[in-house]
Design a protein around this motif. Structure first.
Motif, PDB file in Angstrom:
ATOM      1  N   ILE A   8     -94.080 -41.141 -48.261  1.00 52.41           N
ATOM      2  CA  ILE A   8     -92.884 -40.489 -48.788  1.00 52.41           C
ATOM      3  C   ILE A   8     -91.715 -41.459 -48.652  1.00 52.41           C
ATOM      4  CG2 ILE A   8     -91.312 -38.532 -48.516  1.00 52.41           C
ATOM      5  CD1 ILE A   8     -93.698 -36.998 -47.279  1.00 52.41           C
ATOM      6  N   GLN A   9     -90.997 -41.681 -49.747  1.00 50.18           N
ATOM      7  CA  GLN A   9     -89.938 -42.689 -49.755  1.00 50.18           C
ATOM      8  C   GLN A   9     -88.617 -42.104 -50.257  1.00 50.18           C
ATOM      9  OE1 GLN A   9     -91.459 -46.752 -50.977  1.00 50.18           O
ATOM     10  NE2 GLN A   9     -93.000 -45.480 -51.970  1.00 50.18           N
ATOM     11  N   ASP A  10     -88.246 -40.927 -49.743  1.00 50.28           N
ATOM     12  CA  ASP A  10     -87.067 -40.228 -50.250  1.00 50.28           C
ATOM     13  C   ASP A  10     -85.793 -40.523 -49.466  1.00 50.28           C
ATOM     14  OD1 ASP A  10     -88.493 -38.971 -52.297  1.00 50.28           O
ATOM     15  OD2 ASP A  10     -89.156 -37.374 -50.964  1.00 50.28           O
ATOM     16  N   HIS A  11     -85.904 -40.856 -48.185  1.00 47.61           N
ATOM     17  CA  HIS A  11     -84.705 -41.079 -47.377  1.00 47.61           C
ATOM     18  C   HIS A  11     -84.065 -42.419 -47.709  1.00 47.61           C
ATOM     19  CE1 HIS A  11     -84.586 -37.578 -44.827  1.00 47.61           C
ATOM     20  NE2 HIS A  11     -85.857 -37.709 -44.513  1.00 47.61           N
ATOM     21  N   ARG A  12     -82.742 -42.491 -47.502  1.00 52.45           N
ATOM     22  CA  ARG A  12     -81.974 -43.711 -47.783  1.00 52.45           C
ATOM     23  C   ARG A  12     -81.636 -44.505 -46.523  1.00 52.45           C
ATOM     24  NH1 ARG A  12     -79.383 -43.659 -52.781  1.00 52.45           N
ATOM     25  NH2 ARG A  12     -80.656 -42.533 -54.284  1.00 52.45           N
ATOM     26  N   ARG A  35     -85.187 -33.481 -45.058  1.00 56.26           N
ATOM     27  CA  ARG A  35     -86.014 -33.203 -46.237  1.00 56.26           C
ATOM     28  C   ARG A  35     -87.209 -32.369 -45.820  1.00 56.26           C
ATOM     29  NH1 ARG A  35     -84.884 -35.857 -51.029  1.00 56.26           N
ATOM     30  NH2 ARG A  35     -83.154 -37.353 -50.890  1.00 56.26           N
ATOM     31  N   TYR A  37     -90.963 -30.595 -46.917  1.00 57.44           N
ATOM     32  CA  TYR A  37     -92.111 -30.753 -47.797  1.00 57.44           C
ATOM     33  C   TYR A  37     -93.171 -29.700 -47.491  1.00 57.44           C
ATOM     34  CZ  TYR A  37     -89.969 -35.364 -48.277  1.00 57.44           C
ATOM     35  OH  TYR A  37     -89.077 -36.387 -48.488  1.00 57.44           O
ATOM     36  N   GLU A  44     -91.863 -31.863 -52.388  1.00 54.11           N
ATOM     37  CA  GLU A  44     -90.600 -31.500 -51.764  1.00 54.11           C
ATOM     38  C   GLU A  44     -90.163 -30.118 -52.227  1.00 54.11           C
ATOM     39  OE1 GLU A  44     -86.407 -33.668 -50.506  1.00 54.11           O
ATOM     40  OE2 GLU A  44     -87.602 -34.489 -52.151  1.00 54.11           O
ATOM     41  N   THR A 297     -89.419 -44.798 -44.677  1.00 54.78           N
ATOM     42  CA  THR A 297     -90.565 -44.075 -45.206  1.00 54.78           C
ATOM     43  C   THR A 297     -91.168 -43.148 -44.168  1.00 54.78           C
ATOM     44  OG1 THR A 297     -92.204 -45.740 -44.545  1.00 54.78           O
ATOM     45  CG2 THR A 297     -91.144 -46.029 -46.702  1.00 54.78           C
ATOM     46  N   GLU A 345     -90.756 -41.884 -62.388  1.00 52.58           N
ATOM     47  CA  GLU A 345     -89.476 -41.212 -62.564  1.00 52.58           C
ATOM     48  C   GLU A 345     -89.497 -40.236 -63.740  1.00 52.58           C
ATOM     49  OE1 GLU A 345     -87.150 -41.318 -60.504  1.00 52.58           O
ATOM     50  OE2 GLU A 345     -87.824 -42.982 -59.248  1.00 52.58           O
ATOM     51  N   GLU A 393     -79.426 -45.369 -59.126  1.00 50.36           N
ATOM     52  CA  GLU A 393     -80.041 -44.982 -57.855  1.00 50.36           C
ATOM     53  C   GLU A 393     -80.887 -46.124 -57.307  1.00 50.36           C
ATOM     54  OE1 GLU A 393     -82.303 -41.453 -58.540  1.00 50.36           O
ATOM     55  OE2 GLU A 393     -80.551 -40.209 -59.014  1.00 50.36           O
ATOM     56  N   CYS A 397     -80.349 -47.969 -53.732  1.00 49.91           N
ATOM     57  CA  CYS A 397     -81.430 -48.031 -52.751  1.00 49.91           C
ATOM     58  C   CYS A 397     -81.769 -49.474 -52.416  1.00 49.91           C
ATOM     59  CB  CYS A 397     -82.649 -47.300 -53.283  1.00 49.91           C
ATOM     60  SG  CYS A 397     -84.019 -47.208 -52.109  1.00 49.91           S
TER      61      CYS A 397
END
Length: 473
Positions: A8-12, A35, A37, A44, A297, A345, A393, A397
């Motif tokens: 999972i690669q959603d956090h910044r 986040r 899930y 998510e 991640t 995407e 975005e 990132c």
């Protein structure tokens, strides 16, 4: 053995903590968000991410029934979230308004404990969200807390290196002052109560690279005794996190040496991960482990049959092209990398146009509305706008993942625009440190010591260095 289920690669920003309920996985980060899930397919939830904290979120934990999620932050608050809607149920301010580093819910959902950078412990009645009592450990930061499985006691750990057992009246029952040289980082009680309710097992880890297994005995005289059973030495750098499986048969730990180790008894096989491991936890309802990292991640691992009777180890082997691509700067992406990104995407319909025009990573970052319309012949205004938003975005990132740590504000963990030097000698974003001084006791966010003056001095040298870095990137 263990296999990688997904990445999972959603956090910044750095992932600070992971927590499972029977149905959900929660992660929290320095990017100020949590986040959520689904633990079946790791999709998510619609109300994720949860945004309510002003600064980095350090820890999160589910209520045993999974109805609520609790989180704590540098902003000195503990927030209770509804897992039905994602709404905030309550916000509790830690006594003294010091950054909250750790929180834990009792197994019976009756009490919540929070520990802060100024050494204070707060015990809350969880149903009413009311403060019950306050304790403290002098001259240290509390970074670890865990309730016993009977919910009547809890252990705290601090950067001083001590482990302390408390009752619900905030009476200190015992103290192991040199549990970990250089500081404790995490502690967790095993889920079983032993010896007729008079004995518990605790795992702790620390900056000394060790994982230690302890027994805590309630003596018939009414006193307490803490005994070290095992010292596990399989990791070679600070161990930041540990967690027991729901049956207490396995223990997982994650370390700055880029390894995750699953222990059964005292065996310690290890394979390499790609980045520092900051968080690890077992699922209570399935043979899954979640690990979080400073590379932003979260990895989900499935333990294979046989792990309960023998030790397990695993490496962070990238199983998807997107995970492998993430190791490259966008400027280094090939045309194939760009095509894969478009599909991920939801822009797969543009792949043929991009391939026909030989769009690689460098050209992707330089796309404009005009080139999309005139050269790629994308007629839909909405589609062009969506694509450009995704590119922005991607730029954001890409920059944040490569930014030197000294250019990030210690409070917000964002690239500084107006760096200033405070009385503690550290540089901060002006607006962030001014807000800190106005809302907190006037102590340093980094040392927790009083600021002798609130005077802020512009750091022109750092600002120029950041400017040069931004230009080159």
């Amino acid at each position: 053995m263990a296999t990688l289920v997904c990445t999972i690669q959603d956090h910044r920003d750095d992932v600070n903590w992971c927590s499972f309920s029977t149905k959900l996985l929660a992660t929290c980060s320095g990017d100020k968000t949590l986040r959520i899930y689904n633990s079946c397919d790791f999709s998510e939830l619609p109300f994720s991410p949860l945004s309510g904290h002003g600064y980095s979120v350090h820890c999160c934990c589910f209520s045993p029934c999974g109805q609520f999620l609790v989180s704590c932050s540098t902003d000195a608050t503990i927030v209770v979230w509804s897992m039905a809607t994602g709404d905030i149920e309550a916000i509790m301010e830690h006594p003294g308004r010091s950054p909250v580093r750790i929180c834990d819910l009792s197994p019976d959902s009756t009490h919540l404990v929070s520990g802060a950078s100024d050494g204070t412990l707060a015990l809350w009645n969880f149903p009413s969200k009311q403060l019950r009592s306050v304790g403290s450990v002098v001259d240290t930061t509390l970074v670890a807390c865990s309730f016993t499985p009977c919910s009547q006691f809890f252990m705290s750990g601090s950067t001083y290196g001590d482990l302390r057992l408390w009752d619900l009246n905030m009476n200190q029952l015992l103290a192991e002052k040199d549990a970990h040289d250089l500081g404790v980082t995490c502690c967790k009680f095993a889920p079983d109560i032993l010896a007729g309710g008079r004995q518990f097992q605790l795992a702790s880890c620390g900056q000394d690279t060790r994982v230690k297994i302890w027994t805590i005995h309630m003596l018939r005289s009414g006193g307490w005794k803490m005994q070290l059973l095992h010292t596990l030495t399989g990791q070679t750098a600070p161990v930041l996190s540990c967690s027991y499986s729901s049956d207490g048969q396995l223990l997982v730990s994650g370390s700055v040496d880029k390894t995750v180790t699953v222990y059964d008894a005292v065996t310690t096989p290890v394979l390499s991960l790609l980045r520092y491991v900051t968080a690890c936890t077992f699922s209570p309802s399935s043979p899954l482990i979640a690990t979080g990292s400073m590379d932003k991640t979260v990895n989900i691992w499935r333990l294979e049959d046989g792990c309960s009777s023998s030790s397990a180890s695993f490496s962070n082997l990238r199983t998807s092209t997107s995970a492998g691509r993430s190791k490259l700067l966008v400027n280094d992406w090939s045309e194939e990398d760009v095509s894969e990104w478009l599909v991920e995407e939801g822009l797969g319909g543009l792949v043929d146009k991009f391939r026909a025009n030989d769009i690689d990573g460098t050209e992707l970052l330089n796309l404009t509305k005009e080139t999309l319309a005139s050269e790629l012949l994308i007629e839909s205004i909405g589609l062009r706008s969506k694509l450009l938003r995704k590119v922005e975005e991607l730029k954001s990132c890409s920059v944040s993942s490569d930014v030197p740590d000294e250019f990030l504000c210690p409070i917000t963990r964002e690239l500084m625009k107006e760096p200033v030097i405070a009385a503690d000698g550290y540089s901060y974003e002006r607006s962030a440190i001014e807000s800190w001084i106005n809302t907190k006791n006037r102590s340093s966010p980094m040392t927790n010591l009083p600021l002798l003056t609130t005077l802020l001095t512009p750091n022109h040298t750092l600002k120029m260095a950041i400017g040069r870095w931004k230009t080159s990137h």
